[in-house]
Design an enzyme around this catalytic site. Structure first.
Site, PDB file in Angstrom:
ATOM      1  N   SER A 125       0.925  -1.115  -0.128  1.00 16.59           N
ATOM      2  CA  SER A 125       0.000   0.001   0.239  1.00 16.59           C
ATOM      3  C   SER A 125       0.871   1.268   0.170  1.00 16.59           C
ATOM      4  O   SER A 125       1.833   1.477  -0.769  1.00 16.59           O
ATOM      5  CB  SER A 125      -0.730  -0.294   1.080  1.00 16.59           C
ATOM      6  OG  SER A 125      -2.079   0.817   0.941  1.00 16.59           O
ATOM      7  N   HIS A 238      -7.875  -4.944  -2.538  1.00 15.99           N
ATOM      8  CA  HIS A 238      -6.577  -4.479  -1.621  1.00 15.99           C
ATOM      9  C   HIS A 238      -6.244  -5.730  -0.953  1.00 15.99           C
ATOM     10  O   HIS A 238      -4.985  -5.876  -0.680  1.00 15.99           O
ATOM     11  CB  HIS A 238      -6.807  -3.268  -0.923  1.00 15.99           C
ATOM     12  CG  HIS A 238      -5.480  -2.556  -0.433  1.00 15.99           C
ATOM     13  ND1 HIS A 238      -4.762  -2.249  -1.406  1.00 15.99           N
ATOM     14  CD2 HIS A 238      -5.163  -2.012   0.823  1.00 15.99           C
ATOM     15  CE1 HIS A 238      -3.568  -1.374  -0.767  1.00 15.99           C
ATOM     16  NE2 HIS A 238      -3.943  -1.328   0.473  1.00 15.99           N
TER      17      HIS A 238
END
Length: 263
Positions: A125, A238
């Site tokens: 991330s 994600h």
């Protein structure tokens, strides 16, 4: 000196095969905290710098996650970044806090149980930009992996309306009012300095960090003739399902161990 450990304490481990330590180390004169995970079995292992995502308590390092990588045969170090968990200073989202990653790389490569010139860099991330900047800073890095990684801070501002207030506060404004600040936090502009091979992992349904970040990074590296491989997953966001996550962890660790970077 940057990367010097000034305190090291045993930390509860989620795995019987992995030993954890909470460490305090120096970075730009600040005392910063982080976690080391290493296999219990004595030996010399490759190093694995784990660069977390998020900011403050969001995306904080999870012991189980770094133990997962350590169990694949790595000594793992995961800095919390400045200002977190009792560390000094203030985190500033890929600004000066990137030095906490730089110092962490130095710490890792100086550990006696880490193989010389075999330290890999992993960013998840927001850790994606931290990983890229660290690899630019340390051309001797063995490889770099970004998973769901940010590559363009201005794109993050555009995509993540929920993060704009934080980004304005931490960075000093928006990409329109502070373009230089956003550019300085975007490694795409400095990739010609990158030496290690790169692996990009991204879920195409990711709403936290869009797959456009991965595609921009891949395209830029290809245009520079860099060594890059990309694994895109059409049906994932994600966060990957646990079974797939374990499989990808094994695969990326195998990929890392195969890489050889001649600088």
């Amino acid at each position: 000196m940057d990367g010097t450990i000034i305190d090291k304490q045993h930390f509860p481990s989620p795995s019987p095969l992995v030993r954890l330590f909470l460490v305090t180390y120096m970075s730009q004169g600040l005392k910063v905290k982080g976690l080391i995970a290493e296999p219990i079995e004595k030996g010399i292992y490759e190093g694995f710098l784990y660069l977390r995502g998020g900011i403050k308590n969001v995306g904080m390092v999870r012991p189980a996650r770094i133990a997962q990588f350590a169990s694949e045969g790595f000594v793992v170090f995961a800095p919390f970044y400045r200002g977190n968990r009792g560390g000094e200073g203030n985190e500033d989202f890929a600004g000066d806090d990137r030095h906490d990653a730089f110092s962490a790389f130095t710490l890792l490569k100086n550990l006696p149980n880490v193989q010389e010139n075999r330290v890999h860099i992993f960013g998840f991330s927001r850790g994606g930009v931290m990983a890229l900047f660290t690899a630019i800073q340390f051309p001797e890095a063995a490889s770099i992996v970004t998973w769901g990684g940010v590559s363009d801070l201005s794109l993050t501002y555009v995509e993540r309306k929920d993060m704009r207030r934080m980004m304005k506060r931490v960075i000093g404004g928006s990409p329109k009012t502070e373009p230089d600040e956003y550019e300085s936090r975007t490694p795409l502009y400095e990739l010609e300095k990158l030496k290690p091979p790169v692996l990009i992992i991204h879920g195409e349904l990711d709403n936290n960090v869009s797959v456009e970040h991965a595609r921009r990074l891949e395209k830029r590296l290809q245009s520079l003739g860099m060594q890059v491989e990309a694994w895109y997953f059409k049906n994932f966001t994600h966060y990957f399902p646990p079974a797939i996550n374990r499989e990808v962890v094994r695969d990326l660790c195998l990929w890392m161990k195969k890489q050889r970077c001649d600088i």
